[in-house]
Design a protein around this motif. Structure first.
Motif, PDB file in Angstrom:
ATOM      1  N   GLY A 260       5.820  23.239 -23.937  1.00  0.00           N
ATOM      2  CA  GLY A 260       7.261  23.120 -23.744  1.00  0.00           C
ATOM      3  C   GLY A 260       7.738  21.681 -23.591  1.00  0.00           C
ATOM      4  O   GLY A 260       7.069  20.858 -22.971  1.00  0.00           O
ATOM      5  N   TRP A 261       8.884  21.400 -24.150  1.00  0.00           N
ATOM      6  CA  TRP A 261       9.477  20.069 -24.024  1.00  0.00           C
ATOM      7  C   TRP A 261      10.980  20.170 -24.224  1.00  0.00           C
ATOM      8  O   TRP A 261      11.474  21.096 -24.844  1.00  0.00           O
ATOM      9  CB  TRP A 261       8.867  19.099 -25.056  1.00  0.00           C
ATOM     10  N   MET A 262      11.693  19.193 -23.688  1.00  0.00           N
ATOM     11  CA  MET A 262      13.149  19.176 -23.808  1.00  0.00           C
ATOM     12  C   MET A 262      13.634  17.739 -23.725  1.00  0.00           C
ATOM     13  O   MET A 262      13.294  17.020 -22.783  1.00  0.00           O
ATOM     14  CB  MET A 262      13.779  20.002 -22.676  1.00  0.00           C
ATOM     15  N   VAL A 263      14.384  17.309 -24.727  1.00  0.00           N
ATOM     16  CA  VAL A 263      15.078  16.028 -24.621  1.00  0.00           C
ATOM     17  C   VAL A 263      16.190  16.201 -23.587  1.00  0.00           C
ATOM     18  O   VAL A 263      16.945  17.168 -23.648  1.00  0.00           O
ATOM     19  CB  VAL A 263      15.668  15.611 -25.991  1.00  0.00           C
ATOM     20  N   PRO A 264      16.289  15.307 -22.617  1.00  0.00           N
ATOM     21  CA  PRO A 264      17.250  15.524 -21.521  1.00  0.00           C
ATOM     22  C   PRO A 264      18.701  15.368 -21.953  1.00  0.00           C
ATOM     23  O   PRO A 264      19.010  14.708 -22.954  1.00  0.00           O
ATOM     24  CB  PRO A 264      16.869  14.438 -20.507  1.00  0.00           C
ATOM     25  N   ASN A 265      19.595  15.947 -21.161  1.00  0.00           N
ATOM     26  CA  ASN A 265      21.024  15.720 -21.329  1.00  0.00           C
ATOM     27  C   ASN A 265      21.293  14.227 -21.229  1.00  0.00           C
ATOM     28  O   ASN A 265      20.612  13.511 -20.505  1.00  0.00           O
ATOM     29  CB  ASN A 265      21.800  16.473 -20.253  1.00  0.00           C
ATOM     30  N   GLN A 266      22.305  13.779 -21.937  1.00  0.00           N
ATOM     31  CA  GLN A 266      22.502  12.345 -22.145  1.00  0.00           C
ATOM     32  C   GLN A 266      23.280  11.655 -21.018  1.00  0.00           C
ATOM     33  O   GLN A 266      24.384  11.130 -21.212  1.00  0.00           O
ATOM     34  CB  GLN A 266      23.177  12.122 -23.488  1.00  0.00           C
ATOM     35  N   TYR A 267      22.691  11.673 -19.838  1.00  0.00           N
ATOM     36  CA  TYR A 267      23.258  10.986 -18.682  1.00  0.00           C
ATOM     37  C   TYR A 267      22.138  10.220 -17.984  1.00  0.00           C
ATOM     38  O   TYR A 267      21.049  10.767 -17.779  1.00  0.00           O
ATOM     39  CB  TYR A 267      23.893  11.982 -17.708  1.00  0.00           C
ATOM     40  N   TRP A 268      22.413   8.972 -17.611  1.00  0.00           N
ATOM     41  CA  TRP A 268      21.394   8.139 -16.962  1.00  0.00           C
ATOM     42  C   TRP A 268      21.369   8.454 -15.474  1.00  0.00           C
ATOM     43  O   TRP A 268      21.971   7.794 -14.653  1.00  0.00           O
ATOM     44  CB  TRP A 268      21.715   6.683 -17.222  1.00  0.00           C
ATOM     45  N   THR A 269      20.656   9.497 -15.135  1.00  0.00           N
ATOM     46  CA  THR A 269      20.547   9.948 -13.754  1.00  0.00           C
ATOM     47  C   THR A 269      19.267  10.766 -13.607  1.00  0.00           C
ATOM     48  O   THR A 269      18.874  11.473 -14.544  1.00  0.00           O
ATOM     49  CB  THR A 269      21.778  10.792 -13.361  1.00  0.00           C
ATOM     50  N   PRO A 270      18.556  10.663 -12.482  1.00  0.00           N
ATOM     51  CA  PRO A 270      17.263  11.354 -12.335  1.00  0.00           C
ATOM     52  C   PRO A 270      17.348  12.863 -12.481  1.00  0.00           C
ATOM     53  O   PRO A 270      16.356  13.510 -12.835  1.00  0.00           O
ATOM     54  CB  PRO A 270      16.817  10.959 -10.918  1.00  0.00           C
ATOM     55  N   GLY A 271      18.522  13.444 -12.200  1.00  0.00           N
ATOM     56  CA  GLY A 271      18.641  14.896 -12.257  1.00  0.00           C
ATOM     57  C   GLY A 271      18.253  15.488 -13.599  1.00  0.00           C
ATOM     58  O   GLY A 271      17.754  16.615 -13.662  1.00  0.00           O
ATOM     59  N   VAL A 272      18.467  14.743 -14.687  1.00  0.00           N
ATOM     60  CA  VAL A 272      18.175  15.298 -16.016  1.00  0.00           C
ATOM     61  C   VAL A 272      16.673  15.351 -16.290  1.00  0.00           C
ATOM     62  O   VAL A 272      16.250  15.948 -17.287  1.00  0.00           O
ATOM     63  CB  VAL A 272      18.892  14.508 -17.132  1.00  0.00           C
ATOM     64  N   LEU A 273      15.867  14.738 -15.438  1.00  0.00           N
ATOM     65  CA  LEU A 273      14.402  14.805 -15.581  1.00  0.00           C
ATOM     66  C   LEU A 273      13.775  15.628 -14.461  1.00  0.00           C
ATOM     67  O   LEU A 273      12.597  15.491 -14.159  1.00  0.00           O
ATOM     68  CB  LEU A 273      13.807  13.396 -15.588  1.00  0.00           C
ATOM     69  N   SER A 274      14.577  16.485 -13.851  1.00  0.00           N
ATOM     70  CA  SER A 274      14.100  17.290 -12.726  1.00  0.00           C
ATOM     71  C   SER A 274      13.115  18.370 -13.173  1.00  0.00           C
ATOM     72  O   SER A 274      13.197  18.872 -14.292  1.00  0.00           O
ATOM     73  CB  SER A 274      15.283  17.972 -12.033  1.00  0.00           C
ATOM     74  N   PRO A 275      12.208  18.760 -12.287  1.00  0.00           N
ATOM     75  CA  PRO A 275      11.271  19.850 -12.590  1.00  0.00           C
ATOM     76  C   PRO A 275      11.907  21.220 -12.339  1.00  0.00           C
ATOM     77  O   PRO A 275      11.563  21.922 -11.397  1.00  0.00           O
ATOM     78  CB  PRO A 275      10.111  19.581 -11.633  1.00  0.00           C
ATOM     79  N   MET A 276      12.835  21.577 -13.195  1.00  0.00           N
ATOM     80  CA  MET A 276      13.498  22.877 -13.094  1.00  0.00           C
ATOM     81  C   MET A 276      12.912  23.841 -14.123  1.00  0.00           C
ATOM     82  O   MET A 276      12.399  23.434 -15.165  1.00  0.00           O
ATOM     83  CB  MET A 276      14.999  22.728 -13.317  1.00  0.00           C
ATOM     84  N   THR A 277      13.036  25.137 -13.831  1.00  0.00           N
ATOM     85  CA  THR A 277      12.500  26.153 -14.740  1.00  0.00           C
ATOM     86  C   THR A 277      13.197  26.120 -16.094  1.00  0.00           C
ATOM     87  O   THR A 277      12.564  26.312 -17.128  1.00  0.00           O
ATOM     88  CB  THR A 277      12.689  27.561 -14.136  1.00  0.00           C
ATOM     89  N   HIS A 411      10.806  18.702  -6.649  1.00  0.00           N
ATOM     90  CA  HIS A 411      10.184  20.024  -6.779  1.00  0.00           C
ATOM     91  C   HIS A 411      10.250  20.789  -5.453  1.00  0.00           C
ATOM     92  O   HIS A 411      10.578  21.988  -5.421  1.00  0.00           O
ATOM     93  CB  HIS A 411       8.730  19.838  -7.215  1.00  0.00           C
ATOM     94  N   LYS A 412       9.962  20.096  -4.373  1.00  0.00           N
ATOM     95  CA  LYS A 412      10.015  20.722  -3.047  1.00  0.00           C
ATOM     96  C   LYS A 412      11.429  21.209  -2.727  1.00  0.00           C
ATOM     97  O   LYS A 412      11.625  22.308  -2.207  1.00  0.00           O
ATOM     98  CB  LYS A 412       9.554  19.740  -1.980  1.00  0.00           C
ATOM     99  N   GLY A 413      12.411  20.343  -3.027  1.00  0.00           N
ATOM    100  CA  GLY A 413      13.792  20.716  -2.740  1.00  0.00           C
ATOM    101  C   GLY A 413      14.232  21.955  -3.485  1.00  0.00           C
ATOM    102  O   GLY A 413      14.968  22.802  -2.950  1.00  0.00           O
ATOM    103  N   VAL A 414      13.761  22.076  -4.727  1.00  0.00           N
ATOM    104  CA  VAL A 414      14.085  23.256  -5.527  1.00  0.00           C
ATOM    105  C   VAL A 414      13.467  24.497  -4.914  1.00  0.00           C
ATOM    106  O   VAL A 414      14.135  25.523  -4.685  1.00  0.00           O
ATOM    107  CB  VAL A 414      13.596  23.088  -6.983  1.00  0.00           C
ATOM    108  N   HIS A 415      12.168  24.412  -4.619  1.00  0.00           N
ATOM    109  CA  HIS A 415      11.443  25.605  -4.168  1.00  0.00           C
ATOM    110  C   HIS A 415      11.828  26.047  -2.761  1.00  0.00           C
ATOM    111  O   HIS A 415      11.812  27.248  -2.468  1.00  0.00           O
ATOM    112  CB  HIS A 415       9.940  25.362  -4.280  1.00  0.00           C
ATOM    113  N   GLU A 416      12.175  25.112  -1.900  1.00  0.00           N
ATOM    114  CA  GLU A 416      12.570  25.547  -0.560  1.00  0.00           C
ATOM    115  C   GLU A 416      13.965  26.165  -0.581  1.00  0.00           C
ATOM    116  O   GLU A 416      14.341  26.879   0.361  1.00  0.00           O
ATOM    117  CB  GLU A 416      12.534  24.371   0.415  1.00  0.00           C
TER     118      GLU A 416
END
Length: 421
Positions: A260-277, A411-416
């Motif tokens: 699996g892979w995904m080019v991130p949404n085009q915003y310069w912010t860490p959220g677009v590289l988050s470990p989300m499902t 990742h921790k923030g997501v899972h908790e």
């Protein structure tokens, strides 16, 4: 027969009656539905603050030094260089064309529903949205509407996703420009003009668009080394083995499970590289400000839950300014199941999250993307948050360890937040 004789659920309030819907909005916002919707969709229609509208217009009017270009190489530039690119190539040309051709002539329409947002910004047959016209625009060294239209149209014709194909094209262009790969390796004949210095905004953009079209055709025909049958991530890893790690390190993507892979949404912010499902669908927080990664993970989870509310009700997210908080109340008013609906959303989010197989960043460009964002927050935005400075110090001492910790904190923030119920 039983349904015909006995009928079904009786609803006292008929939301198809405009008066009923208006009263809901008056009770909550002291505005009628149409007035509230107009306020909530300003960006997508026309924003007087920027004299433009739509995702393309408003985003490019606001981005300034946050704008990404030349396969994210802009993150390594200083703010003066980034602002020069934004002004000379975008404000004075790319966005100017859009405003003159689309906004001034009111070439806009809705999706088929009678919607006040009229978010479909057109120029003839071409629909202008920020993300595809960014990924197959400035990210690929293209700052002219005619050139971007050619490339976007070709990608659409071949059935490619605009953001993903733009990210792949931009990556391959950098590999060509830096001579990591040769044109014959990628089934093309020329090398892109992939620098801001002495860049002819019309001529160079068209040159790069033609190479981009050639790369798309080469992907379809599997010319040279371009075998994407297992995806661009697999290709990048194969090329790294034969042509050096630097090839993979120029490719920005999120990784998931084996392929699996995904080019991130085009915003310069860490959220677009988050470990989300699920990535690429705004199931994450993509605001500009610095947020500590653990808290960012929690915000990602919150964003995912709110987006699921809209998705499950078939609502366009462009109306999220009121729909996220209003629609559960509407469910309660119509069928008296607001709490049950919200509980089902939480359960759905947690069960999707329980299958999270995100993989830690494989490319150095990912690490640089986050690190340079943090540095810009301090150096340009003047942010002196102790948490920000702590992370900058950690990256200075050990980039690998700091990036791994940053990723796992998200990742921790997501899972908790999305615990299994």
């Amino acid at each position: 027969i039983a349904a015909i004789i006995y009928g079904g659920t009786h609803i006292d309030q008929d939301f198809r009656d405009r008066k009923v819907a208006d009263q809901w909005f008056i009770d909550k916002y002291d505005q009628k539905m149409n007035a509230k919707d107009l306020d909530a969709t300003i960006k997508y229609r026309y924003d007087e603050k920027f004299n433009t509208g739509g995702t393309f217009g408003v985003n490019y009017a606001k981005l300034a030094g946050r704008m990404l270009s030349f396969n994210y190489q802009s993150i390594y530039m200083n703010e003066h260089e980034r602002l020069a690119i934004h002004k000379n190539f975008v404000l004075d040309h790319y966005l100017k064309q859009f405003n003159e051709e689309t906004i001034a002539t009111k070439q806009q329409k809705h999706c088929g529903e009678p919607c006040v947002a009229v978010c479909k910004k057109m120029n003839g047959e071409f629909k202008k949205d920020y993300e595809p016209y960014q990924a197959m625009g400035p990210l690929s060294g293209i700052f002219d509407q005619r050139a971007a239209e050619q490339l976007n149209h070709h990608a659409d014709m071949l059935g490619f996703d605009g953001i993903s194909s733009g990210g792949v094209i931009a990556w391959l262009m950098e590999c060509l420009a830096k001579e990591y790969l040769k044109p014959k390796d990628l089934g093309v004949k020329r090398v892109p003009i992939f620098r801001a210095k002495d860049f002819d905004v019309v001529g160079a953009s068209l040159h790069n668009a033609e190479i981009g079209i050639g790369l798309l055709d080469a992907i379809i025909d599997q010319r040279g080394l371009l075998d994407l049958s297992q995806g661009a991530r697999k290709l990048a890893r194969r090329l790294a083995r034969t042509h050096g790690q630097k090839v993979l390190d120029g490719f920005l993507y999120t990784a998931y499970a084996r392929k699996g892979w995904m080019v991130p949404n085009q915003y310069w912010t860490p959220g677009v590289l988050s470990p989300m499902t699920i990535m690429g669908k705004y199931y994450m927080y993509y605001g500009n400000e610095f947020i500590p990664p653990r808290e960012l993970g929690r915000k990602n989870a919150e964003r995912m839950t709110k987006e699921l509310v809209l998705d499950n009700l078939g609502f366009c997210r462009f109306h999220r300014g009121w729909a996220e908080e209003m629609m559960p109340d509407v469910v309660g008013a119509l069928v008296d199941m607001k709490e049950e609906f919200l509980a089902s959303i939480e359960i759905t989010a947690s069960r999707i999250s329980s299958r999270n197989s995100s993989v830690f960043w494989e490319s150095e460009r990912n690490v640089d993307y986050v690190h340079t964002f943090l540095k810009r927050e301090r150096d340009v935005e003047g942010n002196t948050d102790p948490e920000l400075l702590k992370w900058l110090d950690a990256f200075q001492k050990d980039r690998r360890e700091a990036s791994l910790s940053y990723w796992y904190e998200m990742h921790k923030g997501v899972h908790e937040s999305l615990r299994e119920f």
